[in-house]
Scaffold this motif. Structure first.
Motif, mmCIF file in Angstrom:
data_model
loop_
_atom_site.group_PDB
_atom_site.id
_atom_site.type_symbol
_atom_site.label_atom_id
_atom_site.label_comp_id
_atom_site.label_asym_id
_atom_site.label_seq_id
_atom_site.Cartn_x
_atom_site.Cartn_y
_atom_site.Cartn_z
ATOM 1 N N HIS A 30 0.819 -1.221 0.000
ATOM 2 C CA HIS A 30 0.000 0.000 0.000
ATOM 3 C C HIS A 30 0.846 1.261 0.000
ATOM 4 O O HIS A 30 0.519 2.248 0.655
ATOM 5 C CB HIS A 30 -0.949 0.038 1.198
ATOM 6 C CG HIS A 30 -2.054 -0.965 1.106
ATOM 7 N ND1 HIS A 30 -3.157 -0.810 0.313
ATOM 8 C CD2 HIS A 30 -2.204 -2.166 1.714
ATOM 9 C CE1 HIS A 30 -3.947 -1.858 0.431
ATOM 10 N NE2 HIS A 30 -3.388 -2.694 1.276
ATOM 11 N N SER A 31 1.931 1.254 -0.733
ATOM 12 C CA SER A 31 2.775 2.445 -0.763
ATOM 13 C C SER A 31 3.173 2.787 -2.192
ATOM 14 O O SER A 31 4.273 3.237 -2.447
ATOM 15 C CB SER A 31 4.041 2.213 0.083
ATOM 16 O OG SER A 31 4.756 1.098 -0.399
ATOM 17 N N ASP A 37 -3.269 6.379 -0.784
ATOM 18 C CA ASP A 37 -3.568 5.666 0.451
ATOM 19 C C ASP A 37 -4.471 6.455 1.387
ATOM 20 O O ASP A 37 -4.238 7.636 1.666
ATOM 21 C CB ASP A 37 -2.272 5.318 1.189
ATOM 22 C CG ASP A 37 -1.515 4.202 0.490
ATOM 23 O OD1 ASP A 37 -2.137 3.486 -0.296
ATOM 24 O OD2 ASP A 37 -0.307 4.063 0.746
ATOM 25 N N GLN A 102 -5.849 -2.334 -5.291
ATOM 26 C CA GLN A 102 -5.301 -1.857 -4.034
ATOM 27 C C GLN A 102 -5.846 -0.480 -3.661
ATOM 28 O O GLN A 102 -6.111 -0.198 -2.493
ATOM 29 C CB GLN A 102 -3.766 -1.815 -4.105
ATOM 30 C CG GLN A 102 -3.103 -3.184 -4.291
ATOM 31 C CD GLN A 102 -3.231 -4.059 -3.051
ATOM 32 O OE1 GLN A 102 -3.885 -3.694 -2.077
ATOM 33 N NE2 GLN A 102 -2.618 -5.223 -3.077
ATOM 34 N N SER A 106 -7.899 0.155 -0.291
ATOM 35 C CA SER A 106 -7.386 1.164 0.640
ATOM 36 C C SER A 106 -8.447 2.223 0.911
ATOM 37 O O SER A 106 -8.621 2.658 2.052
ATOM 38 C CB SER A 106 -6.123 1.806 0.068
ATOM 39 O OG SER A 106 -5.669 2.853 0.904
ATOM 40 N N CYS A 109 -10.644 1.004 3.408
ATOM 41 C CA CYS A 109 -9.967 0.575 4.637
ATOM 42 C C CYS A 109 -10.093 -0.928 4.875
ATOM 43 O O CYS A 109 -10.356 -1.383 5.994
ATOM 44 C CB CYS A 109 -10.479 1.354 5.846
ATOM 45 S SG CYS A 109 -10.101 3.114 5.765
#
Length: 420
Positions: A30-31, A37, A102, A106, A109
């Protein structure tokens, strides 16, 4: 659903296998990119919940009439829901599709590490977000049918997401004080009318189509019996016209032309044009040369045609996103004669992707008080649903914003004069 994560999946990303594998690793963490994000902070602090900006947003509204008419229900089927996600969204050699998955998870959550059911976590998070709204406010959760071929059969290869009617109905029934359900039925399916009758009997509040992704030509003769049944039941048809970027699906872009809405409208169907057709271009078939013009210009034309005054509506979900011109929001605010036909919607979970909606951009355009920017950003870190609502209530042109009529949405989903 709409939003630009990076580029449409139809544009290939050229890179070596090692680079792709490295990108996949970063996505799993998640980066991938700043701004994608969601911080996913906990409950809204009292200071924010009681902030003047939040209190002003609810001022003058009837909570029982505040229905968010555009909220997505998603899942992977890990709870037996029947939901599916296209396999490409988990394939490391399809990095754009992996990033799409993703970013969505994200935004909602939801952890994608196998530690918990994605289906259940998605619903639990959404339900928790509704707690910051007064009792009576509700969210219409969309089912999403498979894309179908011209033969009327489901086509898994071109189905990006699938959310069955039965699952949307079950989730809404379990939390009826907060949720209602919107069915999604492909009109080419052999059992389309049977399914529509079942959805109506089960309390569906509308039907949702995304023609370009689902392969639905609104002009097709197979749609006519479907229109007749919708009109007789006074059930609205929520249709995404204009460009679609989040759900490529069948890729039949020509079916997203707003002017095609004239067909169900002529059949007496109440049509809610998702996002006010605010993205992309379409052929102006009213002119011999059929030039491509902004889809929103065609929406405006339809809204101003007297024949559709009682039937055509537009939901304002996503209209403040960065892939829409700020002049579009200015037009929607200035056209107060439309406000009674505009409907509040969030396009959840997309408000949870920070890069998609930037309050500072709206402040720079003179549509938002600069002092509201940090407050809104703090709200979003805790509750993207509340962020989206407060933002829409805060944008202004010459001291005027979207009127309370645009948030009095329950009345548009009445059957025989009685809203369920």
């Amino acid at each position: 659903m709409t939003g630009r994560y990076l580029v449409n999946r139809r544009h290939a990303l050229c890179c070596g296998a090692a680079a792709v594998a490295g990108l996949f690793t970063s996505l799993q963490a998640h980066s991938a990119l700043p701004g994608l994000d969601n911080p996913c902070r906990g409950a809204l602090p009292p200071a924010l919940a009681q902030h003047d900006l939040v209190r002003a947003a609810f001022d003058g509204l009837d909570p029982a009439a505040l229905w968010d008419v555009h909220a997505h229900l998603l899942g992977t089927g890990d709870s037996g829901s029947g939901c599916t996600v296209h396999a490409s969204m988990s394939q490391w050699w399809r990095p754009i599709e992996v990033l799409r998955r993703q970013a969505i998870l994200s935004a909602a959550c939801v952890a994608d590490d196998g530690s918990a059911s994605i289906d259940r976590a998605y619903v639990e998070r959404l339900l928790a977000l509704t707690a910051d709204f007064p009792p009576g406010a509700r969210w219409l959760l969309f089912a999403f049918d498979n894309a179908h071929g011209d033969d009327g059969m489901p086509n898994a290869d071109t189905t990006t997401f699938h959310v069955p009617d039965r699952y949307a109905r079950a989730v809404a029934s379990a939390h009826a004080d907060r949720f209602g359900f919107v069915a999604s039925i492909h009109p080419y399916a052999p059992d389309a009318l049977e399914r529509l009758d079942s959805a109506i009997a089960a309390g569906a509040l509308a039907v949702k189509w995304l023609p370009s992704a689902m392969n639905i030509d609104p002009r097709n003769a197979r749609c006519r019996p479907f229109y007749d049944r919708l009109a007789a039941a006074r059930l609205p048809l929520i249709v995404h016209f204009g460009e679609e970027q989040a759900v490529p699906g069948a890729g039949r872009d020509a079916f997203g032309n707003p002017l095609l809405a004239r067909v169900p409208l002529a059949a007496g169907v109440r049509v809610v044009m998702a996002h006010c057709a605010s993205l992309g271009h379409a052929a102006d078939s009213d002119k011999r040369s059929a030039p491509r013009v902004p889809a929103f210009e065609l929406f405006k034309r339809l809204m101003d045609e007297r024949a559709h005054e009682q039937l055509l509506l537009g939901d304002v979900s996503a209209v403040l996103q960065i892939n829409r011109r700020t002049e579009l929001a200015r037009t929607l605010i200035e056209r107060d004669d439309w406000h009674g036909r505009l409907l509040h919607g969030s396009d959840y979970p997309l408000p949870g992707i920070p890069i998609l909606t930037r309050p500072q951009r709206l402040a720079d355009a003179g549509l938002l008080d600069a002092a509201a920017v940090p407050v809104l950003q703090s709200i979003r870190e805790h509750n993207p649903l509340l962020f989206d609502f407060v933002l829409k209530r805060s944008v202004r042109v010459g001291g005027r914003g979207l009127s309370a009529a645009a948030f009095d949405t329950r009345r548009h989903f009445a059957k025989a004069g009685i809203a369920r």
